[in-house]
Design a protein around this motif. Structure first.
Motif, mmCIF file in Angstrom:
data_model
loop_
_atom_site.group_PDB
_atom_site.id
_atom_site.type_symbol
_atom_site.label_atom_id
_atom_site.label_comp_id
_atom_site.label_asym_id
_atom_site.label_seq_id
_atom_site.Cartn_x
_atom_site.Cartn_y
_atom_site.Cartn_z
ATOM 1 N N ASN A 82 0.865 -0.871 0.017
ATOM 2 C CA ASN A 82 0.068 0.049 0.021
ATOM 3 C C ASN A 82 1.055 1.282 0.043
ATOM 4 O O ASN A 82 1.462 1.667 0.980
ATOM 5 C CB ASN A 82 -0.962 0.032 1.410
ATOM 6 C CG ASN A 82 -1.556 1.330 1.560
ATOM 7 O OD1 ASN A 82 -1.802 1.998 0.407
ATOM 8 N ND2 ASN A 82 -2.344 1.628 2.758
ATOM 9 N N GLU A 95 0.069 4.293 -0.183
ATOM 10 C CA GLU A 95 -0.346 5.414 0.439
ATOM 11 C C GLU A 95 0.092 5.692 1.906
ATOM 12 O O GLU A 95 0.116 6.514 2.491
ATOM 13 C CB GLU A 95 -2.004 5.014 0.661
ATOM 14 C CG GLU A 95 -2.905 6.314 1.008
ATOM 15 C CD GLU A 95 -2.629 7.404 -0.087
ATOM 16 O OE1 GLU A 95 -2.541 8.490 0.159
ATOM 17 O OE2 GLU A 95 -2.968 6.953 -1.274
ATOM 18 N N THR A 114 -6.753 -1.565 -7.302
ATOM 19 C CA THR A 114 -6.830 -0.324 -6.744
ATOM 20 C C THR A 114 -5.365 0.051 -6.277
ATOM 21 O O THR A 114 -4.986 1.058 -6.534
ATOM 22 C CB THR A 114 -7.989 -0.105 -5.730
ATOM 23 O OG1 THR A 114 -9.223 -0.409 -6.228
ATOM 24 C CG2 THR A 114 -8.002 1.262 -5.062
ATOM 25 N N THR A 153 -3.129 2.952 -7.619
ATOM 26 C CA THR A 153 -2.640 4.119 -6.853
ATOM 27 C C THR A 153 -1.318 4.230 -7.018
ATOM 28 O O THR A 153 -0.564 5.176 -6.908
ATOM 29 C CB THR A 153 -3.108 3.695 -5.273
ATOM 30 O OG1 THR A 153 -4.519 3.376 -5.256
ATOM 31 C CG2 THR A 153 -2.297 4.818 -4.472
ATOM 32 N N PHE A 187 -0.387 6.059 -10.258
ATOM 33 C CA PHE A 187 -1.001 7.540 -10.265
ATOM 34 C C PHE A 187 0.027 8.322 -9.541
ATOM 35 O O PHE A 187 0.572 9.280 -9.868
ATOM 36 C CB PHE A 187 -2.172 7.643 -9.650
ATOM 37 C CG PHE A 187 -2.703 8.869 -9.199
ATOM 38 C CD1 PHE A 187 -3.137 9.878 -10.470
ATOM 39 C CD2 PHE A 187 -2.855 9.439 -8.078
ATOM 40 C CE1 PHE A 187 -3.563 11.028 -10.195
ATOM 41 C CE2 PHE A 187 -3.084 10.788 -7.869
ATOM 42 C CZ PHE A 187 -3.491 11.361 -8.966
ATOM 43 N N ARG A 188 0.766 7.668 -8.380
ATOM 44 C CA ARG A 188 1.557 8.415 -7.563
ATOM 45 C C ARG A 188 2.953 8.526 -8.023
ATOM 46 O O ARG A 188 3.580 9.486 -7.925
ATOM 47 C CB ARG A 188 1.688 7.692 -5.941
ATOM 48 C CG ARG A 188 0.405 7.985 -5.291
ATOM 49 C CD ARG A 188 0.677 9.490 -4.902
ATOM 50 N NE ARG A 188 -0.671 9.690 -3.947
ATOM 51 C CZ ARG A 188 -0.454 9.527 -2.585
ATOM 52 N NH1 ARG A 188 0.780 9.276 -1.833
ATOM 53 N NH2 ARG A 188 -1.405 10.048 -1.670
ATOM 54 N N ARG A 190 2.778 8.570 -13.144
ATOM 55 C CA ARG A 190 1.710 9.275 -13.680
ATOM 56 C C ARG A 190 1.405 9.479 -15.261
ATOM 57 O O ARG A 190 0.225 9.262 -15.963
ATOM 58 C CB ARG A 190 1.376 10.525 -13.060
ATOM 59 C CG ARG A 190 -0.073 11.315 -13.665
ATOM 60 C CD ARG A 190 -0.477 12.281 -12.665
ATOM 61 N NE ARG A 190 -1.387 13.168 -13.122
ATOM 62 C CZ ARG A 190 -2.266 14.029 -12.548
ATOM 63 N NH1 ARG A 190 -2.165 14.215 -11.389
ATOM 64 N NH2 ARG A 190 -3.122 14.748 -13.368
ATOM 65 N N ALA A 201 -7.831 6.931 -12.176
ATOM 66 C CA ALA A 201 -6.804 6.883 -11.261
ATOM 67 C C ALA A 201 -7.090 7.884 -10.045
ATOM 68 O O ALA A 201 -6.658 7.600 -8.808
ATOM 69 C CB ALA A 201 -5.325 7.117 -11.730
ATOM 70 N N GLU A 229 -7.130 6.790 -6.172
ATOM 71 C CA GLU A 229 -6.125 7.134 -5.187
ATOM 72 C C GLU A 229 -7.035 8.111 -4.263
ATOM 73 O O GLU A 229 -6.463 8.019 -2.869
ATOM 74 C CB GLU A 229 -5.352 8.438 -5.963
ATOM 75 C CG GLU A 229 -4.017 8.657 -5.161
ATOM 76 C CD GLU A 229 -4.203 9.760 -4.165
ATOM 77 O OE1 GLU A 229 -3.411 9.878 -3.429
ATOM 78 O OE2 GLU A 229 -5.184 10.440 -4.213
ATOM 79 N N GLN A 230 -8.278 8.699 -4.323
ATOM 80 C CA GLN A 230 -8.769 9.417 -3.537
ATOM 81 C C GLN A 230 -9.523 8.522 -2.519
ATOM 82 O O GLN A 230 -9.469 8.696 -1.177
ATOM 83 C CB GLN A 230 -9.874 10.372 -4.172
ATOM 84 C CG GLN A 230 -9.289 11.804 -4.518
ATOM 85 C CD GLN A 230 -10.278 12.561 -5.447
ATOM 86 O OE1 GLN A 230 -11.275 12.003 -5.989
ATOM 87 N NE2 GLN A 230 -10.023 13.661 -5.600
ATOM 88 N N SER A 283 -6.920 6.930 -0.463
ATOM 89 C CA SER A 283 -6.424 8.051 0.702
ATOM 90 C C SER A 283 -7.280 7.917 1.896
ATOM 91 O O SER A 283 -6.397 8.074 3.269
ATOM 92 C CB SER A 283 -6.364 9.593 -0.089
ATOM 93 O OG SER A 283 -5.417 9.372 -0.968
#
Length: 235
Positions: free
Chosen positions: A56, A58, A111, A115, A118-119, A122, A201, A205-206, A209
């Motif tokens: 993860n 995040e 997911t 993520t 995206f991080r 991108r 994405a 990501e949201q 988060s």
């Protein structure tokens, strides 16, 4: 073969030298990865099995992330670096296809991967290189006739065409033999791919988060507000 350097040992690479013609499948699990390796067209399709849920990102710091085997394997296989060092010109495949089971666990893994991209990559999404495979949920069969269904509605429609037909529910990619995996999910002529947009994405990501971040209160509020959507949520 593509210029490999020191590629991951579990990567089954393709023969294509032109990245624009090469595809990389990120496949959930060794079982499905084995079927994908057998069923693929090795001229242009590479397979990278991923074991379990990836880190993860995040919650993880960059140094810890780089020590994670699955993350490091993806970065090495793509060959373009990450974050500020990402160089699209070095990308080894112009189609990167996430292929996970069509269940809660598979959605969770998808997911996590979205993520990460995206991080840290991108531009891969911005350039339209990232896709989601769409494996079937059911096989409806009667005699020698076989029809694959990608939704409940499609299954019911096939059953009307094939009354008294049998139904096989695919619980995972590993339940399909190599030929079935090729026909339904990998063959360019018959497969269904969803191109990942930056909006997809951002949404992933949201959600992550909130659900996987350090703040407890926003997570509690999100789950309470979206309880009707989260009945099968496995995070």
């Amino acid at each position: 073969m593509l210029d490999s350097g020191s590629l991951p040992g579990k990567l089954a690479d393709c023969q294509a030298k032109d990245p624009a013609k090469a595809e990389l499948f990120l496949v959930e699990g060794d079982s499905a990865g084995g079927s994908a390796k057998q069923g693929r067209d090795k001229a242009f399709q590479a397979i990278l099995p991923l074991r379990g849920k990836i880190l993860n990102v995040e919650k993880a710091r960059l140094a810890k992330m780089m020590q994670n085997n699955e993350i490091a394997t993806i970065i090495t296989a793509l060959g373009a670096g990450i974050h500020d060092d990402f160089n699209a010109a070095k990308l080894r495949y112009h189609k990167v296809i996430i292929m996970c089971d069509a269940d809660t666990d598979g959605n969770h893994i998808t997911t996590l991967i979205l993520t990460f991209f995206f991080r840290y990559m991108r531009e891969l999404i911005d350039r339209g290189h990232l896709y989601l495979a769409q494996p079937p949920l059911y096989l409806v069969h009667k005699g020698k006739v076989k029809k694959y269904a990608f939704s409940e509605a499609e299954k019911e429609a096939h059953l009307k065409e094939l009354p008294d037909g049998g139904v096989q529910r695919y619980k995972g990619l590993g339940e399909m033999n190599p030929d079935q995996l090729w026909d339904t999910t990998m063959a360019p002529a018959t497969r269904v791919l969803k191109q990942v947009t930056i909006e997809d994405a951002i949404e992933a990501e949201q959600v992550f988060s909130v659900l996987m971040g350090e703040q407890v209160e926003p997570r509690r509020e999100f789950i309470q507000d979206n309880a009707h959507l989260a009945l099968n949520l496995d995070v």
